[in-house]
Write an enzyme that holds these catalytic residues in place. Structure first.
Site: not given
Ligand code: NAD
Ligand code: GLY
Length: 360
Positions: A120, A142, A184, A226, A236, A240, A244, A247, A251, A264
């Site tokens: 939890r 998130k 972003e 942010k 949100e 917030r 998006n 998005h 998405h 993404h």
């Molecule tokens: P990712 O985590 O897939 O990383 C991109 C690629 O780079 C992967 O292959 C990873 O292994 C590699 N990588 C990571 N760091 C590296 C480094 N320093 N050197 C070499 N390779 C490296 O993608 P991302 O763009 O970081 O994240 C996308 C995800 O984030 C999506 O799932 C999206 O929905 C999510 N997201 C979440 C929020 C949130 O608020 N929680 C906001 C925006 C996006």
């Molecule tokens: N990336 C959108 C949020 O964090 O609200």
């Protein structure tokens, strides 16, 4: 090192941004509840940075449990999440054990969701290693996994105790992934920071060349934006949702093509152009503003048109959007560069036309 704060009362936390922070265990240790931590990473980031992080923490007398996930958006789902739970149980992790997510947004979102659910809720720390994760996903709490029918559909709000953004890790990031992160960054300029958008227009080449000062400034300014939004509206209920921008359309691209086909950030860039097109059709921004946005995305190496899935397919996928209220889709649109609003007052024929205009 620069430090910002996310102000959330008792759940406030710092964001440290700087070069070489992964080696500085002394920044992490005060945020551990006990001397045991799990590092969740993946098979790409692990070989690059796990050992450095582990070594510093072991020297500080912290027991480390490694969990190495498969790489990629396609693995952001139940089965992979379950392997985290399997390992946490096998290694007798307790509710007080800290989970450290070392990687991009996929590792951060999945690690964070595991931390939100395990017993939890266990404490967690974000060590983001992509530009996208350093400017967005590691901040704000998130966490989620994808469902075949919709992106990030299963998740929880669970704030980290610390975000440690080591800008030197971006040296190993593939160029395409760096560009995805810029989507972003540009978003913050568009939704609430016109001066930052102007700055990005002047400095995008320096950013793409990984010029350290420009990079550090862009990450800090993005995180500041942010942090302010999250502090004002953690779960949100209002403001917030502006984060998006692009998005809802983006998405649909990710889900429609299959997770991992488009990055993404790429989907967000094309989706933002659809939102800009729709804003223009409503008479809110003019075609000159649309052209400015398109030019900046292009210079950042990002797509400005989505794949031609057909407007009906987009609309069907968008029906699962988390901003749907009482069955009605709501959109983040632009009043001008630097000001976004959420509205449900949109004719769906205009939405379809905006999608078609921005697909090829
Ligand atoms: P990712 O985590 O897939 O990383 C991109 C690629 O780079 C992967 O292959 C990873 O292994 C590699 N990588 C990571 N760091 C590296 C480094 N320093 N050197 C070499 N390779 C490296 O993608 P991302 O763009 O970081 O994240 C996308 C995800 O984030 C999506 O799932 C999206 O929905 C999510 N997201 C979440 C929020 C949130 O608020 N929680 C906001 C925006 C996006
Ligand atoms: N990336 C959108 C949020 O964090 O609200």
């Amino acid at each position: 090192m620069r430090t910002l704060n996310v102000d959330l009362g008792v759940r406030s936390y710092p964001i440290h941004i700087g070069d070489g922070l992964i080696d500085r265990a002394e920044l992490i240790v005060p945020f551990l509840r006990t001397r045991k931590a799990v590092i969740v990473t993946n098979e790409v980031v692990g070989p690059l940075y796990f050992e450095r992080l582990r070594a510093g923490l072991v020297r500080a007398d912290v027991e480390i449990v490694p969990i190495i996930l498969p790489d990629g958006e396609a693995h952001k789902e139940w089965q992979t999440l379950n392997t985290i739970f399997d390992a946490l149980l096998r290694e007798h992790c307790e509710r007080s054990t800290t989970l450290i997510a070392l990687g991009g947004g996929v590792v951060g979102d999945m690690g964070g969701f595991a931390a939100a659910c395990y017993q939890r809720g266990m404490p967690f720390i974000q060590i983001p290693t992509t530009l996208l994760a350093q400017v967005d996903s590691s901040v704000g709490g998130k966490t989620a996994i994808n469902h075949p029918q919709g992106k990030n559909m299963i998740g929880a709000f669970h704030q980290p105790r610390l975000v440690l953004a080591d800008t030197a890790t971006l040296d190993t990031l593939p160029e395409r992934e760096f560009s995805a992160g810029l989507a972003e960054v540009i978003k913050y300029g568009l939704i609430r920071d016109a001066a930052f958008f102007d700055w990005l227009e002047q400095n995008i080449d320096a950013l793409c060349a990984l010029e350290p000062q420009a990079l550090a400034w862009a990450i800090e300014r993005s995180c500041r934006n942010k942090a302010e939004v999250v502090a004002a509206d953690e779960t949100e209920q209002g403001e917030r949702a502006l984060l998006n921008l692009g998005h809802t359309f983006g998405h649909a691209i990710e889900t429609g093509l299959g997770y991992g086909q488009w990055l993404h950030g790429e989907a967000v860039a094309a989706g933002t152009m659809m939102a800009a097109e729709l804003s223009c059709r409503l008479g809110w921004i003019d075609s000159l503003a649309v052209a400015r946005i398109e030019r900046l995305f292009e210079r950042a190496g990002l797509p400005t048109y989505g794949p031609a899935l057909g407007a009906p397919c987009y609309l069907e996928l968008m029906a699962h959007d988390k901003k749907v209220e009482a069955g009605k889709l709501r959109f983040v649109l632009l009043r001008c560069i630097g000001q976004a609003v959420v509205t449900g007052d949109v004719d769906m024929s205009d939405v379809g036309a905006a999608i078609e205009a921005r697909c090829r």
